[in-house]
Structures are given as C-alpha cells and as structure tokens.
Design an enzyme around this catalytic site. Sequence first.
Site, PDB file in Angstrom:
ATOM      1  N   HIS A 473       0.836  -1.211   0.000  1.00  0.00           N
ATOM      2  CA  HIS A 473       0.000   0.000   0.000  1.00  0.00           C
ATOM      3  C   HIS A 473       0.872   1.263   0.000  1.00  0.00           C
ATOM      4  O   HIS A 473       0.732   2.135  -0.864  1.00  0.00           O
ATOM      5  CB  HIS A 473      -0.919  -0.019   1.234  1.00  0.00           C
ATOM      6  CG  HIS A 473      -1.781   1.195   1.366  1.00  0.00           C
ATOM      7  ND1 HIS A 473      -3.108   1.201   1.018  1.00  0.00           N
ATOM      8  CD2 HIS A 473      -1.511   2.454   1.784  1.00  0.00           C
ATOM      9  CE1 HIS A 473      -3.613   2.411   1.222  1.00  0.00           C
ATOM     10  NE2 HIS A 473      -2.656   3.185   1.695  1.00  0.00           N
ATOM     11  N   GLU A 474       1.762   1.335   0.974  1.00  0.00           N
ATOM     12  CA  GLU A 474       2.597   2.537   1.074  1.00  0.00           C
ATOM     13  C   GLU A 474       3.505   2.672  -0.138  1.00  0.00           C
ATOM     14  O   GLU A 474       3.789   3.780  -0.592  1.00  0.00           O
ATOM     15  CB  GLU A 474       3.415   2.522   2.372  1.00  0.00           C
ATOM     16  CG  GLU A 474       2.580   2.560   3.639  1.00  0.00           C
ATOM     17  CD  GLU A 474       1.534   3.668   3.664  1.00  0.00           C
ATOM     18  OE1 GLU A 474       1.759   4.730   3.048  1.00  0.00           O
ATOM     19  OE2 GLU A 474       0.468   3.466   4.276  1.00  0.00           O
ATOM     20  N   HIS A 477       1.692   4.468  -2.835  1.00  0.00           N
ATOM     21  CA  HIS A 477       1.797   5.924  -2.645  1.00  0.00           C
ATOM     22  C   HIS A 477       3.174   6.407  -3.096  1.00  0.00           C
ATOM     23  O   HIS A 477       3.310   7.463  -3.710  1.00  0.00           O
ATOM     24  CB  HIS A 477       1.654   6.282  -1.167  1.00  0.00           C
ATOM     25  CG  HIS A 477       0.256   6.262  -0.624  1.00  0.00           C
ATOM     26  ND1 HIS A 477      -0.791   6.932  -1.213  1.00  0.00           N
ATOM     27  CD2 HIS A 477      -0.259   5.682   0.495  1.00  0.00           C
ATOM     28  CE1 HIS A 477      -1.896   6.761  -0.481  1.00  0.00           C
ATOM     29  NE2 HIS A 477      -1.589   5.996   0.550  1.00  0.00           N
ATOM     30  N   HIS A 480       3.406   6.833  -6.677  1.00  0.00           N
ATOM     31  CA  HIS A 480       2.643   8.022  -7.092  1.00  0.00           C
ATOM     32  C   HIS A 480       3.526   9.273  -7.010  1.00  0.00           C
ATOM     33  O   HIS A 480       3.468  10.148  -7.865  1.00  0.00           O
ATOM     34  CB  HIS A 480       1.421   8.154  -6.175  1.00  0.00           C
ATOM     35  CG  HIS A 480       0.327   9.027  -6.692  1.00  0.00           C
ATOM     36  ND1 HIS A 480      -0.720   9.428  -5.904  1.00  0.00           N
ATOM     37  CD2 HIS A 480       0.106   9.587  -7.908  1.00  0.00           C
ATOM     38  CE1 HIS A 480      -1.538  10.185  -6.613  1.00  0.00           C
ATOM     39  NE2 HIS A 480      -1.063  10.295  -7.832  1.00  0.00           N
TER      40      HIS A 480
END
Length: 688
Positions: A473-474, A477, A480
């Site tokens: 998940h991290e 990010h 991104h």
Amino acid sequence: MTLATSNPLLTSWNTPYGLPPFASLQAEHFKPAFDAAFSEHRAELDAIASNLAPADFDNTVAAFDRAGRSLARLDGLFYNLTASETSPALQAVERELAGPVAAHTNAIYMHAGLFKRIDALYERRASIALTPEQLRLLERVHLDFVRAGAKLDQQVQSRYGQVTERLAELSTKFAQNVLADESSYRLVLRTEEDLAGLPDFVRAAARQAALDRGIADACVITLSRSHIVPFLTFSSRRDLREQAYKAWTSRGEHEGLHDNRPVAREMLTLRREQARLHDHANYADYALGDTMAGRASAVSDLLMKVWNPAKKALEDERAALKAMLLSRGENFEVEAWDWRYVAEKVRQVRYDLDESAVKPYFPLDRMVEAVFDCAQRLFGVRFVHQPQVQAYHPDVKVYEVRAADDALVGVFLHDNFARPSKRSGAWMSSYRLQSRHGADGVTPIIVNNNNFAKGAPGEPTLLSFDDARTLFHEFGHGLHGLLSNVTYERLSGTNVLRDFVELPSQIFENWLSEPEVLKKHARHYQTGEAIPDELVRRLEAARNFNQGYETVRYTASALVDMAIHSQEAVEAPDIVAFEAAELQRIGMPRGVGMNHRLPHFQHLFSGSSYAAGYYVYLWAEVLDADGYDAFTEAGSPFDPKVAQKLRQFIYSSGNSLEPSKAFEAFRGRGPTVEPMLRKRGLLEPAAG
Ligand SMILES: [Zn+2]
C-alpha cells in the site's frame, strides 16, 4: 563559530541527491532556518505582487509555484523528522513553530496584492492561451486562495488567521499526546504463563522491544500495531488481552497533560467557525467542497451501501465465533478484546490457515524485492540500493530509482521498523516533489514509513500477510510520488484530491495477492522454498474471512467522522459522549470496536487532511477494485497496455487531470461500485 555560520540549514546542501545534511543537524538549527525561509518566501511573493508588468501566467501563477524553495525543502525535512525520528528537543521546536508556520500560510493566502493578480487572471482564463496543465494550475491555485480565505473581508480575515493558527497548534498537541500515551505504555511479560498462546514470532518481537527499552529477561508488548494486533490475536490470557486492548483504545483519553478530549473539542469548535466564515453550515460541507464526492450525501450513500450488509456479515461471523467457543468448552460473550483471538481459531479450523505458518514465507527483505519487481514489470523502473548513503537513522535504506534508459527518476527512502521515536501507523511522504522547474527539472525524494516489529538480532523480520499488504500500500503511494511527471509542483505526485489519493496505493495491494507474485517472492526464509500452492489457495479462500468485522470497524469510524464534522452547534460536544451516542444511533454491534476512536483519531485531528475524510479509503476502493479489473479483463496482472495507461493517467499525472477524467481515461469509462462490494464479499445475491 556563530550559529549563523555553523547552521547547515542556512547554506546550500552539498549532499548526495540534495538529501538533507542529516548527520550535522541539531534541533536548534530549525527555528532560525524557518525564519530565514519565511522571509525569503515573503520577499519572492512581494516581488510577484509588485511586478510592474501586467499579470500573465508565467510572471504570476508559475512564479508563485516556483517560489518558496528554501521553505519547501525545510518543511519536507522537519515534518518528516518529527514523524519518523523525533526527540523532546524537536517536539519543543514543533510546538514553537506550529503558530508561525500557520501564520506564514495565512500571510501567503491573504496576500491581497498577490491574490489580485491571480484573481484577475482567473477571471480572464477563458481568453488566455494556456495549456490544459496551465489552466488546471491557475484554477487550483485560485481555489487554494479562496478556500484559505482570500476573498473574506479584512476584519474576517484576521479572525480567520487566528483560527487556523490555533488549529495548527492544537493538531501538533494532539499528535504529541497520542505518541506520549503510546510510548509510555508497556505490557511486561515475564513468565511462561504471561506468554501463553503467543507464537515464536510474537515472542521474538516482544523480546526485541524489551531490549530496545533496556529491560532484561522479559518480553514487552507496546501499543504499536505490529505488537498489539498479534498479541490480541494469539494471547490466550483473556485478562491480559483486556488490559492491553483497553490501553490501546484509550490513548488520548486520560486525565492530565496528554488528554486529547479538550484538544479535539476545541478543534471541532474552531473548524465549525472556519466553515461558517466560508458560508458553510458545518465543516463537512466545507471540506467536501474540494473532493470528488463533492457533497456529504454522496459520502453517506456510499457508506450506507456497505454498513448494513457489513453488519449482516458480522453477525454470521459472530455465530461462527460462538460455535468455536462452545466447541472449546468455553462460553463467554465475545468482547472487543476477544474477537481477533477467537476469529483466529476459526480461521485455523475453517481455512487451515495459521498465521505463524504463513509468516515464514513473508520475510521483509523478500517482500521489498517483490514490490520493486512489480514496479519494474509494470513501469520499467529499477530500485538500486545505495548502502554508502546515510539517512537519519541506520535502519533507513536509500535507493536510486532508475528508468529503463538509466535516467534518474528519483530517490526512495525505506524506513520499515517501529521505534519509540516514530509515530504509529504507516505512511508515505516526500522530502522533495517532482516538477520541471529549473534547468534540469526536479527529481522527487520520497519516503515510506512502516512500523514493522523488527526481528531479534540475527533473525529476519517476518511479516504477516496484513503487514505485507501495508508494505505494498505505502509503496503504491511512493510510486505516485516517484513516477510523477508534471510541470508544476502544486500538481505533482500525491498533491491530488484527497478521495483520489488512496487509489494508487490501494490498487497496488492487488499485486500482492497475485499467485504469480506470491510464487516468485513469498519464499520460506530458511529453506527458500516457494509458498506451497495449497497455502496460496487457502490464503485466497480466507480473503473474505472476517470482512464483516473489518468493514464494520472501518465504516463506524467513517460515520462518526462525518457525524461529528456535520455538527452545526457553536460549541462542539463532548467527543466521548458524542461518539457513544452516534454509535448507538447507527446501531453499532457490540463487542467489535472502531478502527480509531475520536481521542486518538489522528487522521482527523493531527493535521486536517482527513477530517470529514476518513471515507476516502472506501471511495478509493470503488476506484481500485474496478480499476484492477482492467488487468483481469486483459488476462494478465502485468498486461503492458493496461500498465501503460495506469502509469500515464493515474501514477504520473498528479493533479494535472481532473480525477474522474483521469480514471475514465485509464478505464475507458466511469467507475462502478459492484467490484468493491464483490471484493469485500458484501454483494447481495441477485434477486430471482
Ligand atoms: Zn494510504
């Protein structure tokens, strides 16, 4: 040497990649550096405002985006350190700076001369030749000014400034109070009886935590998630589970110095006033005005789509838990501190899945290789470890991120372990954002923080499947931020609307569950053997297990967030009484608990980015479940055409595209809600 000549923050940083000069930093360097950076930024803004040439895009909006470099680099450094490696000295500076930082922000957005030029351009925007990204920047900057109070009349502006400055101080206090309650708590386990039920990996992490705290011959359970959740899952000592659970869920709710109840209450009162100054009846309306959802009703529609099906699923799960207890000759009402423990017993029987049998296949190092490998297969980027480069703590690893043609895309810092100086949770943030400012453009410096319990000396760190999901998940990010490819910093990376920001992270979690990825990377830390097909199949089968419980905990937190930020009374209510009443109103099932109770709900009160915004994870899940189906439809999780679109429209475009347009460009149509419901096992069977 005087402070001015010896302060490394007042000179240029002659360091690898322009990383901060971590080794020579001291807490007292920050205040003078911030003061200097504020003045520099103010002078730049004054120069834009007093430019004798008429306002045009470059001399006003682009110039505004280029301004404040010293402050941005200092901000990136300071707030990363206070989150990941704080100290009493840094915390004191943080409290001291909260007011001045907010005052500076106000000075920017209430700079009448500057806003006059931006507003004039905005009014003429249809008749100026602008690229789509330039138009997007102009609209974005204009909206930032309006939402920060630029259009308020002067009297109101000065009150508005006081409100935002006080909010900043309170939010700093809120976070520090939670950390204080977390770092002061320790459950010390000394005897075999105390340790009953705990598998080796929990014991090893607890021994390490004891060593870190200078406690010999004992195990320590802390309130860090990667300690407390396994403890609640495995400890067969019901009394100790209750004790630990109560400590965990009462963070911020103790009389005395670190009591968050009055802090949150004052913040809520001030937010409601802030909303009123913008002519909104309550804070939720004001906050949602700048989101994809747009209105509170769109949020409650979505939350209610899952609330009742989730409660129904939860009751089925509860029945299974009761049956399990009876079969073990136990008969007690399942309380919030029992749920995970009994659920784990059901999981072991129903899916033959024992977490301590799963973890050996998920050593941290291999899972890090897995995220890098997925990024390379999808987007062609390589992560190259730079062991000679030191960051702010010996546990932090620094990587170069290289494109297929070897160009430097960015720098990635990976900070994976829990420690007392780090706040709880997992998050991504940046030291420097990508943009095309300057001759060569600016490469991003991105950090991922996790709070994994470190393995004992000489032992690897083993992750649970949930931990591995957090890592993915991290990292989503992180990509991104790293893959951002825009011209202007305000539109860069994760600077997107907050109900879009969880899409790149949540969609990335999907690759962890791909059998192809598991077979390649989930390998036993001792034998190197790939995870058996049978275990993968059982992990898959267990995917929807306990989703009622998880969804109820999450949705209850999101509903309470929306409810308390929709209050219209001048004075905010007592938060604990409000929370209890709201849970009763929505029919909260007993013995479950919330993901976050208000006295430690940092999403809402530490900073303001998720206030009236905890729903964003579910919102993004609608986008991510539907978005990932594009790979399923294409027949491969690494389909190059779908990956190319995902990169172009989601990971690289930052806020240069309107979010629903970006999703449509990627998917070929707007999102539908069914894939999310199906994924959570909450889709009602079709009628008939
Ligand atoms: Zn996230």
